[in-house]
Design a protein around this motif. Sequence first.
Motif, PDB file in Angstrom:
ATOM      1  N   ARG A  91      40.653  -1.309  48.702  1.00 16.63           N
ATOM      2  CA  ARG A  91      41.552  -0.373  49.416  1.00 16.63           C
ATOM      3  C   ARG A  91      40.903   0.999  49.551  1.00 16.63           C
ATOM      4  O   ARG A  91      41.107   1.692  50.550  1.00 16.63           O
ATOM      5  CB  ARG A  91      42.887  -0.272  48.667  1.00 16.63           C
ATOM      6  CG  ARG A  91      43.750  -1.516  48.778  1.00 16.63           C
ATOM      7  CD  ARG A  91      45.206  -1.209  48.432  1.00 16.63           C
ATOM      8  NE  ARG A  91      45.351  -0.767  47.056  1.00 16.63           N
ATOM      9  CZ  ARG A  91      45.659  -1.572  46.035  1.00 16.63           C
ATOM     10  NH1 ARG A  91      45.827  -2.882  46.237  1.00 16.63           N
ATOM     11  NH2 ARG A  91      45.804  -1.102  44.812  1.00 16.63           N
ATOM     12  N   ARG A  92      40.108   1.391  48.572  1.00 18.83           N
ATOM     13  CA  ARG A  92      39.441   2.696  48.615  1.00 18.83           C
ATOM     14  C   ARG A  92      38.353   2.730  49.680  1.00 18.83           C
ATOM     15  O   ARG A  92      38.175   3.737  50.370  1.00 18.83           O
ATOM     16  CB  ARG A  92      38.853   3.020  47.241  1.00 18.83           C
ATOM     17  CG  ARG A  92      38.008   4.294  47.199  1.00 18.83           C
ATOM     18  CD  ARG A  92      37.495   4.574  45.802  1.00 18.83           C
ATOM     19  NE  ARG A  92      36.711   3.470  45.263  1.00 18.83           N
ATOM     20  CZ  ARG A  92      35.420   3.264  45.526  1.00 18.83           C
ATOM     21  NH1 ARG A  92      34.774   4.079  46.357  1.00 18.83           N
ATOM     22  NH2 ARG A  92      34.787   2.257  44.986  1.00 18.83           N
ATOM     23  N   THR A  93      37.628   1.632  49.847  1.00 15.02           N
ATOM     24  CA  THR A  93      36.463   1.631  50.725  1.00 15.02           C
ATOM     25  C   THR A  93      36.733   1.022  52.102  1.00 15.02           C
ATOM     26  O   THR A  93      35.976   1.243  53.038  1.00 15.02           O
ATOM     27  CB  THR A  93      35.309   0.858  50.056  1.00 15.02           C
ATOM     28  OG1 THR A  93      35.756  -0.469  49.743  1.00 15.02           O
ATOM     29  CG2 THR A  93      34.886   1.552  48.771  1.00 15.02           C
ATOM     30  N   HIS A  94      37.786   0.203  52.212  1.00 14.41           N
ATOM     31  CA  HIS A  94      38.217  -0.396  53.483  1.00 14.41           C
ATOM     32  C   HIS A  94      37.074  -1.121  54.209  1.00 14.41           C
ATOM     33  O   HIS A  94      36.811  -0.865  55.391  1.00 14.41           O
ATOM     34  CB  HIS A  94      38.811   0.672  54.396  1.00 14.41           C
ATOM     35  CG  HIS A  94      39.907   0.143  55.276  1.00 14.41           C
ATOM     36  ND1 HIS A  94      39.669  -0.486  56.484  1.00 14.41           N
ATOM     37  CD2 HIS A  94      41.243   0.127  55.120  1.00 14.41           C
ATOM     38  CE1 HIS A  94      40.805  -0.844  57.038  1.00 14.41           C
ATOM     39  NE2 HIS A  94      41.796  -0.491  56.235  1.00 14.41           N
ATOM     40  N   LEU A 115      47.143  -4.627  51.260  1.00 19.98           N
ATOM     41  CA  LEU A 115      46.850  -3.819  52.438  1.00 19.98           C
ATOM     42  C   LEU A 115      46.379  -4.724  53.566  1.00 19.98           C
ATOM     43  O   LEU A 115      45.663  -5.708  53.331  1.00 19.98           O
ATOM     44  CB  LEU A 115      45.743  -2.805  52.105  1.00 19.98           C
ATOM     45  CG  LEU A 115      45.355  -1.795  53.180  1.00 19.98           C
ATOM     46  CD1 LEU A 115      46.489  -0.815  53.413  1.00 19.98           C
ATOM     47  CD2 LEU A 115      44.076  -1.053  52.768  1.00 19.98           C
ATOM     48  N   ASP A 116      46.803  -4.382  54.798  1.00 26.08           N
ATOM     49  CA  ASP A 116      46.270  -5.095  55.964  1.00 26.08           C
ATOM     50  C   ASP A 116      44.840  -4.632  56.202  1.00 26.08           C
ATOM     51  O   ASP A 116      44.590  -3.444  56.408  1.00 26.08           O
ATOM     52  CB  ASP A 116      47.133  -4.820  57.197  1.00 26.08           C
ATOM     53  CG  ASP A 116      48.458  -5.551  57.139  1.00 26.08           C
ATOM     54  OD1 ASP A 116      48.518  -6.609  56.491  1.00 26.08           O
ATOM     55  OD2 ASP A 116      49.431  -5.067  57.736  1.00 26.08           O
ATOM     56  N   LEU A 117      43.916  -5.576  56.178  1.00 26.53           N
ATOM     57  CA  LEU A 117      42.497  -5.270  56.302  1.00 26.53           C
ATOM     58  C   LEU A 117      41.834  -6.237  57.269  1.00 26.53           C
ATOM     59  O   LEU A 117      42.367  -7.322  57.531  1.00 26.53           O
ATOM     60  CB  LEU A 117      41.815  -5.420  54.929  1.00 26.53           C
ATOM     61  CG  LEU A 117      42.098  -4.361  53.868  1.00 26.53           C
ATOM     62  CD1 LEU A 117      41.700  -4.891  52.506  1.00 26.53           C
ATOM     63  CD2 LEU A 117      41.314  -3.086  54.181  1.00 26.53           C
TER      64      LEU A 117
END
Length: 276
Positions: A91-94, A115-117
Amino acid sequence: MKSIQDIRIRFVGAGNMAASLMGGLINKGMTASQMTASDPGQNQRDYIERQFQILTFGDNNAHFGMPDIVIIAVKPQIMKQVLQDVASSIRRTHPLVISVAAGITTDQMAQWLGLDLPIVRAMPNTPALIGQGAIGMFANQLVTKEQLLMTEQVMDAVGTSIWVTEEGNIDAVTALSGSGPAYFFMFMQYLQQAGQKLGLSETNAALLAKKTAIGSALLAERSPESLQQLKDRVTSPNGTTAAALESFTENNIEQVIEQALNAANDRSIALSKEFD
């Protein structure tokens, strides 16, 4: 678009499939410094560092950096646990997330990551270990064009890749090419055993079975003719090949193969439901 020399990759899980990807990428020009890996097994980490000089860690979040791609190369049964463990770093680096686990859907992965990624499901097979993999891929709607091209660069490093447009088709890819090498190994094994019963030595029967399989596969790949046409070229009326093929037909080999692929496809679907 980033070239293969600029992509940064984090492997979460460093088993055989991850190792085959690492080796293929290095052969394509990627350097060890562009990759890091995490794995709970000390012996596997030692192997990766010795074989590829890639830094490895026992903690999935250690020295995570800012990767362009995170490849999740773990068994489906521990995917949820692993994704939840590494979720804060992702989540931090996406990054783009690529999974090589059978059955687990992109929606499930997004849910476990919180999270949607951009997520790609890829299904390599074991011939990727020698650069001859057949790989099917599916991307969710958040994957950009650049990320699609990056994924192709990564997967084409160990074989030939295709995209499917429906996520459910990945289960069919799993049934056909993901599990497929085992089908051919079994067929070669049975050819060898039958040859031995006809009087050939174990060594000679094994050699003939393997070389026949290799030669047939290469001919099929290189010839412009269809598989049906290639089969017909070997088959003379009332000849030895015709007698063998007639025996296959009488024993419903087509139905046997279809049932086997259906069983593998159904098992791939069932894997995701175990985690609902």
